[in-house]
Design an enzyme around this catalytic site. Structure first.
Site, PDB file in Angstrom:
ATOM      1  N   CYS A  97       0.838  -1.207   0.000  1.00  0.00           N
ATOM      2  CA  CYS A  97       0.000   0.000   0.000  1.00  0.00           C
ATOM      3  C   CYS A  97       0.868   1.250   0.000  1.00  0.00           C
ATOM      4  CB  CYS A  97      -0.941  -0.020   1.200  1.00  0.00           C
ATOM      5  SG  CYS A  97      -1.989   1.447   1.291  1.00  0.00           S
ATOM      6  N   CYS A 119      -0.416   4.110   2.157  1.00  0.00           N
ATOM      7  CA  CYS A 119      -0.196   3.902   3.594  1.00  0.00           C
ATOM      8  C   CYS A 119       1.271   4.145   3.962  1.00  0.00           C
ATOM      9  CB  CYS A 119      -0.526   2.466   4.001  1.00  0.00           C
ATOM     10  SG  CYS A 119      -2.050   1.821   3.319  1.00  0.00           S
ATOM     11  N   ASP A 120       2.174   3.614   3.166  1.00  0.00           N
ATOM     12  CA  ASP A 120       3.570   3.528   3.612  1.00  0.00           C
ATOM     13  C   ASP A 120       4.565   4.365   2.797  1.00  0.00           C
ATOM     14  OD1 ASP A 120       2.805   1.718   5.595  1.00  0.00           O
ATOM     15  OD2 ASP A 120       2.907   0.033   4.200  1.00  0.00           O
TER      16      ASP A 120
END
Ligand code: NDP
Length: 317
Positions: free
Chosen positions: A140, A143-144
């Protein structure tokens, strides 16, 4: 001998942000929800490290900690959180029948499906090792990606997700190398063109990942092979992103609910949480191939619980 049939008002299937948010709303509306956690209690967030984009956590929170908090919040209002997973359903009649662990039978007035989706991975041992260590493998980018600010990253995949995520990373990272196993993208033309026209994205066609390389707990690069020439190369990177698709966890519903070609549950009415079966609602990634964020899952979990409440009210419960 099977156990006695249990009759409940609201059954929530799945324990990610969608399921727990549905539980909080359903519990506070006196629907006495029962939530089954499924195979991966806490859902996809339990494989994430730091969550920095969920509103309300000014200093960030780890994925597992956030799920502990959500579970505690759902239990605070007496949600009955249980181990176990749904192995069979029958939505053919007026009563929604569900079997837990192949034995226990439940009849539920309303059901909120929050079974999520599972990211696909390449399946390399080294990929799984650094994924578990939280040392540089992620499925992701949204997300990261931020953790690799100013660094070099590699992303594998050639669909719309990979293109979108590569472009997202290109705004954060110094350089993004995209590994495409064929000599063409699967993504829509416009998405592929955008990637091709981004200066700090290098695309390597006909290229497959042989190994994720690292030192101690951290990724340092990937070894790749050109499947036309046989050439093997190493690419230095600190982050390795896998964007080769997701599998929605919807298989058990396929005989009763309308699914799209990729297996995502279709909303009966856009902008609601309704499925084609009255009283059965869906939230989170089981119906979302576009956003896939904890906050959007939580938002649709809220919608599903509110609609379940309205459905019951209309039936005079
Ligand atoms: P897709 O299934 O469309 O694409 C997966 C990609 O991963 C393919 O290019 C495939 O390669 C590649 N791949 C699969 N396995 C491997 C492997 N082992 N090694 C290397 N590459 C691999 O998944 P997406 O998640 O991209 O998209 C899913 C759906 O969601 C699509 O319908 C898409 O259009 C949609 N979507 C739309 C968006 C938007 O409109 N904004 C954003 C994101 C998704 P190959 O081509 O060689 O098979």
């Amino acid at each position: 001998m099977s156990e006695e049939i249990e009759r409940i008002k609201c059954l929530i299937i799945g324990s990610g942000p969608a399921g727990y948010t549905a539980a909080i709303y359903a519990a506070r509306a006196n629907m006495a929800p029962v939530l089954y956690q499924g195979m991966q209690p806490g859902g996809q967030l339990t494989t994430t490290n730091e969550v920095e984009n969920f509103p309300g956590y000014a200093d960030g929170v780890t994925g597992p900690e956030m799920m502990i908090q959500l579970e505690a919040q759902a239990k605070r209002f007496d949600t009955d959180v249980r181990d176990g997973w749904v192995t069979k359903v029958d939505f053919s009649g007026g009563v929604h029948k569900v079997w837990i662990n192949e034995t226990k039978e439940i009849h539920a007035d309303t059901i909120v499906i929050s079974t999520g989706a599972s990211a696909k991975y390449l399946g390399l041992e080294s990929e799984q090792k650094y994924l578990e260590l939280g040392g540089g493998v992620s499925a992701c980018a949204v997300c990261d990606g931020f953790f690799y600010k100013g660094q070099e990253t590699v992303i594998v995949g050639a669909g719309d997700s990979a293109c979108e995520e590569a472009h997202y990373l290109s705004n954060i990272c110094a350089k993004v190398t995209m590994l495409v196993r064929k000599d063409e993208f699967r993504a829509s033309k416009i998405m592929a063109e955008r990637v091709k026209n981004t200066a700090n994205i290098e695309i390597l066609f006909n290229t497959e990942t042989e190994e994720v390389l690292g030192e101690n707990d951290l990724v340092t690069g990937v070894r790749v092979k050109n499947n036309q020439t046989g050439d093997v190369n190493e690419i230095a990177c600190t982050g390795f992103f896998v964007a080769i698709g997701h599998n929605p966890n919807t298989e058990i519903f396929k005989d009763y609910l309308n699914l799209d070609a990729a297996g995502y549950i279709e909303y009966e009415e856009p902008g609601t949480a309704k499925t084609n079966v009255p009283g059965v609602f869906v939230s989170g990634d089981a119906a979302d191939k576009t956003y896939r964020q904890a906050i959007t899952a939580a938002g649709t979990g809220c919608m599903a619980a509110l609609e379940a409440e309205r459905y019951l009210a209309a039936k005079g419960h």
